[in-house]
Design an enzyme around this catalytic site. Sequence first.
Site, PDB file in Angstrom:
ATOM      1  N   HIS A 114      13.776  -0.501 -36.716  1.00  0.00           N
ATOM      2  CA  HIS A 114      15.174  -0.362 -36.278  1.00  0.00           C
ATOM      3  C   HIS A 114      15.309  -0.884 -34.850  1.00  0.00           C
ATOM      4  CE1 HIS A 114      18.756   2.364 -35.105  1.00  0.00           C
ATOM      5  NE2 HIS A 114      19.192   1.264 -35.658  1.00  0.00           N
ATOM      6  N   CYS A 133      13.824   8.447 -32.854  1.00  0.00           N
ATOM      7  CA  CYS A 133      14.958   7.858 -32.126  1.00  0.00           C
ATOM      8  C   CYS A 133      16.234   7.927 -32.955  1.00  0.00           C
ATOM      9  CB  CYS A 133      14.660   6.413 -31.739  1.00  0.00           C
ATOM     10  SG  CYS A 133      13.393   6.308 -30.456  1.00  0.00           S
ATOM     11  N   HIS A 134      16.188   7.380 -34.184  1.00  0.00           N
ATOM     12  CA  HIS A 134      17.417   7.344 -34.973  1.00  0.00           C
ATOM     13  C   HIS A 134      17.209   7.816 -36.400  1.00  0.00           C
ATOM     14  CE1 HIS A 134      17.768   4.414 -31.689  1.00  0.00           C
ATOM     15  NE2 HIS A 134      18.929   5.003 -31.529  1.00  0.00           N
ATOM     16  N   GLY A 135      16.093   8.513 -36.648  1.00  0.00           N
ATOM     17  CA  GLY A 135      15.903   9.176 -37.925  1.00  0.00           C
ATOM     18  C   GLY A 135      15.584   8.279 -39.108  1.00  0.00           C
ATOM     19  N   PRO A 148      18.223   4.201 -40.745  1.00  0.00           N
ATOM     20  CA  PRO A 148      18.837   2.917 -40.375  1.00  0.00           C
ATOM     21  C   PRO A 148      17.886   1.713 -40.317  1.00  0.00           C
ATOM     22  CG  PRO A 148      18.543   4.264 -38.423  1.00  0.00           C
ATOM     23  CD  PRO A 148      18.087   5.098 -39.582  1.00  0.00           C
TER      24      PRO A 148
END
Lengths: 169, 420
Positions: A114, A133-135, A148
């Site tokens: 990502h 950070c963003h799963g 993501p």
Amino acid sequence: MSEKKTKRRDFLFTATYAVGAVGVGATIWPMIDQMNPDASVKALASTEVNVSTVTPGKTITVLWRGKPVFIRRRTQEEIAEAKSVKLEELKHPEKDEDRAKNPEWLVMLGVCTHLGCVPLDQKGDYNGWFCPCHGSHYDISGRIRKGPAPTNMEIPKYEFVDTNTIKIG
Amino acid sequence: MSDHEYIPKSKVGKWFNDRLPLLTLANHLTDYPTPKNLNYWWTFGGILTFCLLTQIVTGLVLAMHYIAHADMAFDSVEHIMRDVNYGWLIRYIHANGASMFFLAVYIHIFRSLFYGSYKSPREIIWIIGIIIYLLMMAAAFMGYVLPWGQMSFWGATVITNLFSAIPLVGEGIVTWLWGGYSVDNPTLTRFFTLHYLIPFLILGLVVLHIWALHVPGNNNPVGIDIKKPSKDTVPFHPYIVIKDGFALLMFMIVFAFFVFYTPNILGHADNYIEADPLVTPAHIVPEWYLLPFYAILRSVPDKLLGVVAMLAAIFILAALPWLDTSKIRSAVFRPLYRQFYWILVVDVLVLGYVGAMPAEGLYLLIARVATVYYFLHFLVVLPVLGLKERTLPVPLSITESVLGGSPNLATAKNKESLNN
């Protein structure tokens, strides 16, 4: 004069501009190229890792080209789990056999696809890796399952020099 | 600044220009009326701008790879030379660029001396130029320290020690400059910072230099005031742009020769030995462009007075517009000044030569004579000459001096014989 004809002067102008453009380009290129990896960086392009101490179910992280590389010695259950996943379920379909030539060893760039964070080991919904950070959730083959990130974690070029040594790069 | 009102043709252009008159500025620079008789000695302003920009661009690149630390600086320079893509080229351009910069600035300065460009109403241009020159020397000196070789280290030691000549506070100032009790890491890091800063100061001063120039306009080889715009002028673009461009190309050939064929000829081999605070090189000299002042420093047998003489040799230039009492600018019409001018040129070259030689015996004697003459030229010859010299009649316009009928008989005759 009504008819447009190429004159001697037009030729001279064009030739001058062409030479000038080549000269400017040749001058600017070194200024750009100097920012590319230099010889000392390229010299570090490969790393040899001794993996004799890694027991099944353990992951070690080594630095290669300034980035972490995960080396996981997978258990038989993990290998079975990784192989059992159907390709249709995957966002970025890749067979486990293609990702781990020797199924016991998964060697993979520990960088989330990502935005470049380092995923955490044995976390997430798929018992693989989880990027804080963003799963993004990765499975035990390092394939993206949820979140993501667009692609699976990258497999670097590597080879077994002997049974205990992996050469990355 | 504007000789006529400029109105952009396009609507957007006008809208923009009403808010920020960049187009007016661009128009001023293109149309700027320039004396039509400018010779190639006048192309060095443009060449110097090129030199400054080259130093800034290559310097920025080098700063991306250089490490300002006493333990790593020397190795990082070698890293630039060996590892960084085109690092050798960029460093050689930067190092030789400094020499080319000084070569051009000396020609530029001596052009001004010959044609009296420093005289009224151009004193401010001249003084800004002297400040730029001083900053150039500071930047060059500090830049030379950065590779942290033997010459870097001992050059830094010697030059900073000049300040110890100041009575009472000298030693304190030197310690302050060093940030310690010898040239060491603190000295290196502050020199790097200042070396990075100074070129941008110079850039700002160059803008002022050109701004101040554009108020009275260029001096010219005849040295007379001209009406502008008039028959005596041509627009800067394309006439001067092309001429400057051609001269720049010629200059770049010389530049490239040094960079590609003899990149180290202007440096010292000792600087490829890492700095060693325990051993001074046997023969220590500054870079060639500082040699005349170095010779003046060494020719005075007193520590304080030597430093004073060296600084005075530079600062005396700032007083030049008032030391030269002659109303005539160009040496073309000053037969006596012309001879003294060339004596001064030789004098400075001699100072440069003896500055590179050991300070002993005959060299020392020559250095002393040349030093005395240097000051005599400015303090005695120029003031007296302006009052006593019988100058030649000056033409009323450039056109008059170009289209025959030159009031300078010798020139007119010369021209005739050339035509025949």
